[in-house]
Write a protein that holds these residues in place. Structure first.
Motif, PDB file in Angstrom:
ATOM      1  N   GLN A  23      89.463  19.801 -10.421  1.00  0.00           N
ATOM      2  CA  GLN A  23      90.953  20.006 -10.633  1.00  0.00           C
ATOM      3  C   GLN A  23      91.438  20.836  -9.667  1.00  0.00           C
ATOM      4  O   GLN A  23      91.116  21.806  -9.450  1.00  0.00           O
ATOM      5  N   ASP A  55      85.055  19.776 -21.006  1.00  0.00           N
ATOM      6  CA  ASP A  55      86.766  19.698 -20.924  1.00  0.00           C
ATOM      7  C   ASP A  55      87.297  20.493 -22.060  1.00  0.00           C
ATOM      8  O   ASP A  55      88.341  21.027 -21.980  1.00  0.00           O
ATOM      9  N   GLN A  58      87.184  24.235 -21.476  1.00  0.00           N
ATOM     10  CA  GLN A  58      88.139  24.547 -20.429  1.00  0.00           C
ATOM     11  C   GLN A  58      89.454  24.220 -20.908  1.00  0.00           C
ATOM     12  O   GLN A  58      90.295  23.776 -19.739  1.00  0.00           O
ATOM     13  N   TYR A  59      89.796  23.914 -21.967  1.00  0.00           N
ATOM     14  CA  TYR A  59      91.168  23.706 -22.627  1.00  0.00           C
ATOM     15  C   TYR A  59      91.903  22.351 -22.244  1.00  0.00           C
ATOM     16  O   TYR A  59      93.112  22.438 -22.368  1.00  0.00           O
ATOM     17  N   ASN A  60      91.080  21.481 -21.767  1.00  0.00           N
ATOM     18  CA  ASN A  60      91.703  20.087 -21.355  1.00  0.00           C
ATOM     19  C   ASN A  60      91.432  19.197 -22.662  1.00  0.00           C
ATOM     20  O   ASN A  60      90.623  18.235 -22.559  1.00  0.00           O
ATOM     21  N   LYS A  63      92.044  15.105 -22.034  1.00  0.00           N
ATOM     22  CA  LYS A  63      90.964  14.545 -21.341  1.00  0.00           C
ATOM     23  C   LYS A  63      89.675  14.423 -22.233  1.00  0.00           C
ATOM     24  O   LYS A  63      88.754  13.600 -22.169  1.00  0.00           O
ATOM     25  N   SER A  64      89.437  15.602 -22.981  1.00  0.00           N
ATOM     26  CA  SER A  64      88.250  15.814 -23.977  1.00  0.00           C
ATOM     27  C   SER A  64      88.234  14.576 -24.745  1.00  0.00           C
ATOM     28  O   SER A  64      87.106  13.650 -24.922  1.00  0.00           O
ATOM     29  N   ARG A 152      98.919  25.505 -10.313  1.00  0.00           N
ATOM     30  CA  ARG A 152      99.188  24.913 -11.344  1.00  0.00           C
ATOM     31  C   ARG A 152     100.573  25.515 -12.172  1.00  0.00           C
ATOM     32  O   ARG A 152     100.990  24.684 -12.972  1.00  0.00           O
ATOM     33  N   TYR A 239      90.285  27.762 -16.805  1.00  0.00           N
ATOM     34  CA  TYR A 239      91.169  26.543 -17.467  1.00  0.00           C
ATOM     35  C   TYR A 239      91.161  25.561 -16.606  1.00  0.00           C
ATOM     36  O   TYR A 239      91.738  25.304 -15.237  1.00  0.00           O
ATOM     37  N   ARG A 240      90.878  24.546 -17.141  1.00  0.00           N
ATOM     38  CA  ARG A 240      90.497  23.209 -16.611  1.00  0.00           C
ATOM     39  C   ARG A 240      89.610  22.928 -15.252  1.00  0.00           C
ATOM     40  O   ARG A 240      90.279  22.563 -14.249  1.00  0.00           O
TER      41      ARG A 240
END
Length: 272
Positions: A23, A55, A58-60, A63-64, A152, A239-240
């Motif tokens: 990412q 994912d 890592q707070y996505n 996507k998860s 980001r 994070y992500r």
């Protein structure tokens, strides 16, 4: 293992390199408006469920969930419920003044050599040892900090203007911007107890280090590989996939390589 992606942005004061896993991506603020170059490395693919779990850690969340949309297994169903529960309890960090930025210089591998060198007092004043850095990482993680790349945190609006764009995290988690200054491994640091360069290996980005006896080894001797390894064990510290930013100056070259044509000439070595 997810692919490693490096975002490189040329800045007025030097160059910023934001590194993360799969990412692109405070006390001191960092921004970038320059074009980016992305360098991707091949890696092994995880199973959809394992990728979804990473994912999620890592707070996505989107996507998860997408990775296991059609997976009705017991583990996937349980993960979907856990993700939906987490999504309903997020805190949005939309105030840039609430973000902290922690930065380091090159880490000291051998304190004895560093503190007795000609620049010993400066190293005592402005740098930390690997042992101290590891303790700080452990404490930051325990306090709920999560690494977020500064790239980001800004986006362009409809007028083409850069505006702040925060992140959302679970309660108890706090975003943190991490950076390292002067990642050039300057000539004056040779034989002073520091790593000598960053090197690419089959196990990821590592450091070359030459000890007091002249023995060369490759391992985790500075911030980049140490943070990489820490996040492998603690994926929710990122994070992500975000990690940090390298703020290199270009003096003596870059990342331990003598690439400066003005200093070392337009040669095959500087070109390589």
């Amino acid at each position: 293992m997810k692919k490693v992606v490096y975002m490189v942005s040329v800045m007025l004061a030097g160059m910023l390199i934001c590194w993360s896993i799969g990412q692109m991506s405070g006390t001191k603020k960092a921004t970038s408006s320059a074009p980016a170059v992305v360098l991707a490395a091949k890696s092994h693919k995880a199973t959809p469920l394992a990728q979804a779990k990473l994912d999620y850690q890592q707070y996505n969340y989107a996507k998860s969930l997408k990775s296991i949309t059609n997976d009705d297994s017991t583990k996937a169903t349980a993960l979907k419920k856990e993700i939906e529960a987490s999504k309903s309890d997020l805190v949005t960090w939309n105030d840039p003044n609430k973000y902290s930025h922690l930065f380091f210089h090159s880490l000291i591998v051998d304190p004895t050599r560093a503190f007795t060198s000609k620049k010993g007092q400066g190293y005592k004043d402005y740098m930390v040892t690997i042992g101290e850095f590891n303790k700080m990482l452990t404490q930051l993680y325990a306090k709920g900090y999560v690494l977020v790349n500064s790239e980001r945190l800004v986006k362009k609006n409809d007028k083409g203007e850069l505006v702040f764009d925060g992140v959302s995290l679970p309660k108890g988690k706090t975003p943190l911007v991490l950076s390292q200054d002067d990642v050039n491994y300057y000539e004056y640091m040779i034989n002073s107890g520091f790593a000598s360069k960053l090197v690419a290996t089959k196990n990821g980005i590592k450091n070359e280090y030459i000890d007091a006896n002249g023995k060369t080894s490759v391992g985790n001797y500075d911030l980049v590989p140490i943070v990489d390894e820490f996040i492998k064990t603690h994926p929710d510290f990122s994070y992500r996939g975000d990690k940090g930013t390298l703020a290199v100056t270009g003096y003596n070259g870059v990342l331990g390589y003598r690439t400066s044509v003005s200093q070392y000439g337009d040669t095959a070595k500087t070109k390589r």
